[in-house]
Design a protein around this motif. Structure first.
Motif, PDB file in Angstrom:
ATOM      1  N   PRO A 137       0.840  -1.152   0.228  1.00  0.00           N
ATOM      2  CA  PRO A 137      -0.197   0.704   0.168  1.00  0.00           C
ATOM      3  C   PRO A 137       0.849   1.167   0.226  1.00  0.00           C
ATOM      4  O   PRO A 137       1.987   1.449   0.385  1.00  0.00           O
ATOM      5  N   PRO A 138       0.278   2.518  -0.270  1.00  0.00           N
ATOM      6  CA  PRO A 138       0.982   3.357  -0.184  1.00  0.00           C
ATOM      7  C   PRO A 138       1.462   3.895   1.090  1.00  0.00           C
ATOM      8  O   PRO A 138       1.820   3.491   2.085  1.00  0.00           O
ATOM      9  N   LEU A 193       1.629   5.652  -4.475  1.00  0.00           N
ATOM     10  CA  LEU A 193       0.627   4.980  -4.411  1.00  0.00           C
ATOM     11  C   LEU A 193       0.851   3.578  -4.587  1.00  0.00           C
ATOM     12  O   LEU A 193      -0.221   3.121  -5.259  1.00  0.00           O
ATOM     13  N   CYS A 222      -5.946  -5.049  -3.834  1.00  0.00           N
ATOM     14  CA  CYS A 222      -4.957  -3.646  -3.684  1.00  0.00           C
ATOM     15  C   CYS A 222      -5.664  -2.705  -4.667  1.00  0.00           C
ATOM     16  O   CYS A 222      -5.312  -2.475  -6.232  1.00  0.00           O
ATOM     17  N   TRP A 269      -4.809   0.735  -5.100  1.00  0.00           N
ATOM     18  CA  TRP A 269      -3.982   2.165  -4.668  1.00  0.00           C
ATOM     19  C   TRP A 269      -3.236   1.199  -6.106  1.00  0.00           C
ATOM     20  O   TRP A 269      -3.018   2.655  -7.355  1.00  0.00           O
ATOM     21  N   LEU A 306      -6.013   3.083  -8.752  1.00  0.00           N
ATOM     22  CA  LEU A 306      -5.736   5.008  -8.148  1.00  0.00           C
ATOM     23  C   LEU A 306      -5.324   6.006  -9.224  1.00  0.00           C
ATOM     24  O   LEU A 306      -5.925   6.553  -9.411  1.00  0.00           O
TER      25      LEU A 306
END
Lengths: 338, 297
Positions: free
Chosen positions: B70-71, B77, B260, B262, B265
């Motif tokens: 994750p970020p 990101l 996931c 992200w 995103l």
């Protein structure tokens, strides 16, 4: 009016012929081998199987010959047989059309209701903060990629908060109702299955919101413009002078007239809905025409691709026709003029 | 005053383009937030696209860290299923999406404007043939046509661009034809004919200079549409192929690693920002080109 309808219907076969010809010519430049999707990659070395498949599917004939056969069959309502499902394309499409229609109709309702509501707010509070916010909300819908929005919506509402179900038309454990219309909402009700109806409706919420938002921008822009136009007219001033309330003037006096010019974009939004439904169906595992088209395109299933394109063109034509008819029905001046 | 054959230059209208661009910046006050926003986003993205290989901390198609992180401070990101940095890949994505939009629009406008101008100027059979060709193309939902073409040509970025050009040129052909038909009626055209200009010069020097503003407005608005459709085609596997860091392709990777969030995103926001900016900029341009639509009408 009738003249327009007849002229459009007369042009359609030529349009179809044009697209069939274009698709056929394009297929000649292809690098991929459709045999892969017919018999599988492993059998490609087997000369016997390849020859049999070519003969069975007509791939051993020359291009003009194939073209002539296809057009002949098309004129008889036969779209050929899918390389992948080995079923007549028309049958495949008929099976999948209701799912797409159900989704597109729901999305259209969302888009129209949302777009009109936003437009009313925009027009009433022109150039204020509310106007800017309403326009931004509408515009965001047409700028966000629907396939990404679908992913995020599924993640937020289905995975994280469990408010709404995941992809598909029904819960995986649920028993599908017998197919009568193909519309899940109607079929479950016909079967007296209320739980199934609620389940189907809940499955429809996310995809139709995502798809509906994507056309809200076009609807809102158009209705806002014609609403502003109507609100400036004398009869509105008259209504206000006679003491009609703000809301009453907007909804009762202005809206109906403002919606008439907005009708012209119905056909236009259809194109957006089709584009969106191809992508939304892929995300939401929706067993409609859109996901069928994607599967066909991925596996070089030419009869299926051409079939979907033709049906899409037909749908587009019908949408434009309906737009014209609705426009004429709503505006007496148009009825007399044509 | 003597009327010589050369005086047709005097009745020639000034091209409005230069004036329009000048006026555009003159009117660009601080209240024009959307246009400013759009300009900043697009200029920044173009700069990033041009310079990113010089300052990127990670290789866009190489291992940057652990998989599916994750970020974090090291990966703003996060990382994707192959341990590649999502932000770096998103920024590299601008090197694919922006040129595609530019190439598609320049070629489609080139073809459309040429054919549309000829159709409007010559009329008759040329007009008929060209416009029926445009009708056929426009009779189908763009995505289905683009899919059919892209699938026939085989997946890939170049073929996606080609498919989009085929889908897009008729829009500009129609637009240009309508413009030419309107301008053809104006008095200065008659004056130029009397002045004895050749038909070719009449079209290119007396008619077409007055036809461009709606074309430019439309082009600006279409940048977002082209990027959306190109990304959509990549998303369903017909456009850019892995490991290309193209936005649609990256969202598809995000879809296959659903939990996931992200991964998708960055590219999703990138498409959104470019598309929004192109709309804002197009709106701004239209207000300048056509004062009647100002006041947000």
């Amino acid at each position: 009016m009738l003249k327009v309808v007849v002229r459009r219907l007369l042009v359609m076969p030529f349009l179809l012929l044009g697209i069939v010809t274009a698709t056929f010519l394009l297929a000649q430049f292809t690098k991929g081998n459709p045999l892969v999707s017919i018999i599988g990659a492993r059998n490609l070395d087997n000369a016997e199987v390849v020859a049999a498949a070519k003969a069975r599917w007509g791939l051993d004939r020359s291009v003009p010959e194939r073209y002539a056969i296809y057009v002949w069959n098309l004129a008889h309502g036969d779209l050929g047989t899918s390389f992948r499902t080995k079923q007549p394309v028309l049958k495949d499409l008929a099976q999948r059309l209701p799912a797409t229609l159900e989704l597109v109709i729901c999305a259209m309702i969302v888009g129209a209701a949302g777009g009109i509501a936003l437009a009313i707010v925009s027009a009433e509070f022109k150039n204020s903060l509310a106007d800017h916010v309403a326009r931004l909300v509408a515009l965001m819908g047409s700028c966000l990629p629907v396939f990404w929005l679908g992913l995020i919506a599924l993640f937020l509402f289905s995975v994280q908060t469990r408010l709404l179900p995941g992809p598909g038309r029904l819960d995986i454990r649920a028993v599908a109702p017998p197919v009568t219309t193909g519309f899940m909402l109607v079929d479950t009700l016909l079967a007296g299955n209320v739980a199934g109806f609620i389940d189907a409706a809940r499955h429809l919420v996310l995809p139709s919101l995502v798809l509906g938002w994507s056309v809200m921008g076009i609807v809102a822009r158009m209705v806002r413009a014609s609403m502003l136009d109507v609100l400036g007219q004398d009869y509105i001033t008259m209504a206000r002078a006679k003491g009609a309330g703000r809301l009453r003037v907007l909804v009762h006096h202005a809206l109906a007239n403002a919606l008439i010019p907005a009708l012209t974009i119905l056909g236009f939004t259809f194109a957006y809905l089709i584009t969106g439904s191809v992508l939304v169906e892929t995300i939401f595992s929706w067993p409609g025409i859109g996901s069928y088209a994607v599967e066909a395109a991925r596996s070089l299933d030419y009869p299926a691709i051409t079939g979907v394109t033709i049906i899409g063109g037909l749908g587009f034509l019908v949408a434009n026709l309906l737009t014209d008819v609705a426009y004429a029905a709503a505006d007496p001046r148009m009825r007399e003029a044509t | 005053m003597l009327m010589g054959p050369t005086t047709h230059r005097d009745v020639r209208p000034r091209p409005r383009l230069a004036g329009a661009i000048g006026g555009f910046f003159a009117r660009l006050g601080w209240r024009q937030v959307p246009v400013m926003f759009a300009a900043v986003v697009l200029v920044a993205l173009v700069l990033v696209a041009l310079t990113i290989p010089l300052w990127t901390p990670y290789d866009p198609i190489g291992l940057a860290g652990r998989r599916l992180q994750p970020p974090s401070a090291a990966h703003w990101l996060g990382t994707d299923a192959l341990g590649r940095d999502v932000l770096v890949r998103t920024l590299f994505g601008a090197r694919y999406s922006l040129p595609i939009a530019a190439v598609v629009l320049v070629v489609a406008v080139g073809i459309g404007v040429t054919l549309g101008a000829l159709a409007g100027f010559l009329g008759g059979i040329v007009d008929n043939v060209l416009m029926r060709l445009a009708d056929i193309t426009l009779a189908f939902p763009p995505v289905l046509l683009a899919m059919a073409i892209a699938a026939s040509l085989g997946p890939g970025l170049v073929n996606t661009a080609l498919a989009l050009i085929i889908v897009w040129w008729p829009i500009y052909a129609r637009l240009m034809r309508a413009q030419v038909l309107n301008v053809k009626k104006l008095d200065h055209v008659d004056a130029a004919i009397v002045g004895g200009v050749t038909p070719a010069r009449l079209l290119t020097h007396h008619i077409m200079p007055l036809c461009w503003s709606p074309i430019f407005v439309n082009m600006t608005m279409d940048v977002g549409q082209v990027i959306l459709l190109a990304a959509g085609l990549s998303f369903i596997g017909l456009g850019a192929q892995p490991p290309t860091p193209e936005w649609g392709q990256m969202i598809a990777e995000g879809a296959s690693n659903f939990y996931c969030w992200w991964i998708a995103l960055g590219p999703g926001m990138a498409i959104f920002l470019v598309s929004l900016s192109s709309n804002f900029l197009g709106d701004g341009l239209r207000d300048v080109a056509d004062p009647r639509t100002r006041q947000g009408g």
